[in-house]
Design an enzyme around this catalytic site. Structure first.
Site, PDB file in Angstrom:
ATOM      1  NE  ARG A  45      -7.478  28.463   3.590  1.00 13.75           N
ATOM      2  CZ  ARG A  45      -8.787  28.570   3.531  1.00 13.75           C
ATOM      3  NH1 ARG A  45      -9.490  28.914   4.604  1.00 13.75           N
ATOM      4  NH2 ARG A  45      -9.459  28.342   2.428  1.00 13.75           N
ATOM      5  N   GLY A  46      -7.325  31.749   2.084  1.00 14.99           N
ATOM      6  CA  GLY A  46      -8.637  32.172   1.597  1.00 14.99           C
ATOM      7  C   GLY A  46      -8.508  33.626   1.162  1.00 14.99           C
ATOM      8  CB  ALA A  47      -9.351  35.299  -2.038  1.00  9.85           C
ATOM      9  CG  ASP A 239      -8.125  31.977  -4.516  1.00  9.26           C
ATOM     10  OD1 ASP A 239      -8.805  30.936  -4.544  1.00  9.26           O
ATOM     11  OD2 ASP A 239      -7.525  32.367  -3.506  1.00  9.26           O
ATOM     12  CG  ASN A 249     -12.017  28.462  -5.832  1.00  9.63           C
ATOM     13  OD1 ASN A 249     -11.670  29.260  -4.956  1.00  9.63           O
ATOM     14  ND2 ASN A 249     -12.702  27.389  -5.553  1.00  9.63           N
TER      15      ASN A 249
HETATM   16  O1  MRU Z   1      -4.907  28.055  -0.876  1.00  9.47           O
HETATM   17  P1  MRU Z   1      -6.080  28.644  -0.165  1.00  9.47           P
HETATM   18  O2  MRU Z   1      -6.568  27.822   0.988  1.00  9.47           O
HETATM   19  O3  MRU Z   1      -5.848  30.086   0.205  1.00  9.47           O
HETATM   20  O4  MRU Z   1      -7.233  28.626  -1.266  1.00  9.47           O
HETATM   21  C1  MRU Z   1      -8.503  29.115  -0.908  1.00  9.47           C
HETATM   22  C2  MRU Z   1      -9.495  29.020  -2.002  1.00  9.47           C
HETATM   23  O5  MRU Z   1      -9.212  28.574  -3.090  1.00  9.47           O
HETATM   24  C3  MRU Z   1     -10.847  29.595  -1.711  1.00  9.47           C
HETATM   25  O6  MRU Z   1     -11.842  28.879  -2.373  1.00  9.47           O
HETATM   26  C4  MRU Z   1     -10.886  31.052  -2.187  1.00  9.47           C
HETATM   27  O7  MRU Z   1      -9.803  31.761  -1.683  1.00  9.47           O
HETATM   28  C5  MRU Z   1     -12.143  31.730  -1.796  1.00  9.47           C
HETATM   29  S1  MRU Z   1     -12.256  31.990  -0.072  1.00  9.47           S
HETATM   30  C6  MRU Z   1     -13.695  32.816   0.257  1.00  9.47           C
END
Ligand code: MRU
Length: 351
Positions: A45-47, A239, A249
């Site tokens: 996970r994480g963009a 995101d 985000n």
């Molecule tokens: O649902 P997730 O864990 O994928 O959400 C992640 C976030 O909101 C992060 O802050 C975002 O993706 C930036 S990661 C560098």
């Protein structure tokens, strides 16, 4: 570098982030459908990390066609490629990096001659390159952003925009890492990030690995923390950043931005240019993923509210550009008005 995701011997290996911090386990993916499931289920996970997984998933999908005689028939390879891309992109709607990576792979498909082995190898090489490139981009974001931190500062962050959310350095946490590498003494306060606890489980874990001082709070403590002057900056990831600077985000980011504004604390976004979506004019047009109600009524199978409870579970919210002090990118630090700053960016990749 953290082993977040890796292409190895024709397979995609991912650290299973659902199990952290208790267990460090890797999952080996042999097909693009397995990769799609892992993106949806938040193994990764994480963009930016989702973008890398998408590229590797698409490359894996094409590699799966190796022994399929049908791809020699006209139009079949293209149809199958489209199916693979659809399976990968149907997983999580908000993080634009997923679609950005898929578009990059589609471009390679379109530009490659009808030579299957060459196409397959090019897609695999592109996915591996994207992983390496993300790491370097994060270092540049960190280098740019750290200039605004002073030794002795405490940074409040939300969710996990760290090594685990990227190829291995982080965006928001990359800024912290870069400041620490410059010799600045920086502390972090991590919001636990209900309901999925990316802050508690992931941000705290990875900062502890790097011996960067971190204090965990529950999300509802942020107001008090900022009122007491316990943090000098809020830094989070993104995101999707719309063309006017509105930023999606993790749910809870918007509340933090309002709190920061009220208390006069700078609120920074750290994100690669691939997170800026110039096709999306403003935050109202960003699709917001809603996840399983069980994430709110249960934690790891343990009931915290009756299962029949009505639940609203948006995974992200949108912070208006007006609440953002600056956006750290690999190219430069963007300042308001963000619409003009984004329009002037040279490195923005268009479709
Ligand atoms: O649902 P997730 O864990 O994928 O959400 C992640 C976030 O909101 C992060 O802050 C975002 O993706 C930036 S990661 C560098």
């Amino acid at each position: 570098m953290y082993p977040v995701i890796e292409w190895k011997d024709g397979k995609v290996i991912m650290l299973d982030q659902r199990l952290l911090p208790a267990v460090e386990k890797f999952i080996v993916h042999q097909s693009h459908l397995e990769v799609a499931r892992s993106i949806k289920d938040m193994v990764i996970r994480g963009a930016p990390a989702i973008g890398i997984a998408a590229a590797m998933g698409i490359a894996l999908g094409v590699a799966e066609l190796q022994d399929d005689p049908a791809i020699k028939k006209p139009g079949v390879l293209e149809a199958k490629f489209k199916e693979i891309v659809t399976a990968i992109t149907a997983t999580r709607p908000t993080a634009v990096n997923l679609f950005w990576a898929a578009t990059r792979m589609e471009k390679i498909f379109r530009e490659s001659p009808g030579d299957y082995p060459l196409l397959r190898d090019k897609l695999i090489a592109a996915a591996i390159a994207l992983d390496k490139e993300d790491y370097e981009i994060n270092r540049r974001i960190g280098h740019n952003g750290q200039a605004l931190l002073s030794s002795g500062d405490t940074v409040l962050t939300h969710c996990n925009a760290g090594a685990l959310a990227t190829a291995g350095y982080g965006t928001a946490l990359g800024v912290v890492r870069a400041a620490v590498e410059k010799g600045k003494k920086i502390k972090v306060i991590a919001g636990e990030t209900r309901p999925y606890l990316q802050g508690a489980r992931l941000t705290v874990w990875e900062l502890q690995q790097d011996r960067i001082p971190v204090t965990l709070i529950t999300d509802n403590m942020a107001g008090l923390v900022l009122k007491k002057g316990l943090a000098q900056a809020v830094i989070v990831g993104a995101d999707r950043i719309a063309a006017n600077g509105d930023t999606a985000n993790k749910i809870g980011t918007y509340s933090l931005a309002i709190l920061a504004k009220y208390h006069g604390v700078p609120f920074y976004i750290a994100a690669p240019l691939s997170t800026i979506d110039i096709e999306t004019p403003d935050g109202d047009h960003i699709p917001i993923e809603e996840r399983d109600p069980a994430e709110v009524t249960h934690f790891r199978g343990q009931m915290t509210a009756r299962p029949e409870t009505a639940v609203y579970n948006p995974a992200f919210d949108v912070t208006p550009g007006a609440l953002i002090t600056a956006i750290f990118t690999e190219e430069k630090i963007l300042t308001p008005p963000f619409g003009a700053a984004i329009a002037a960016l040279e490195g923005l990749r268009r479709k």
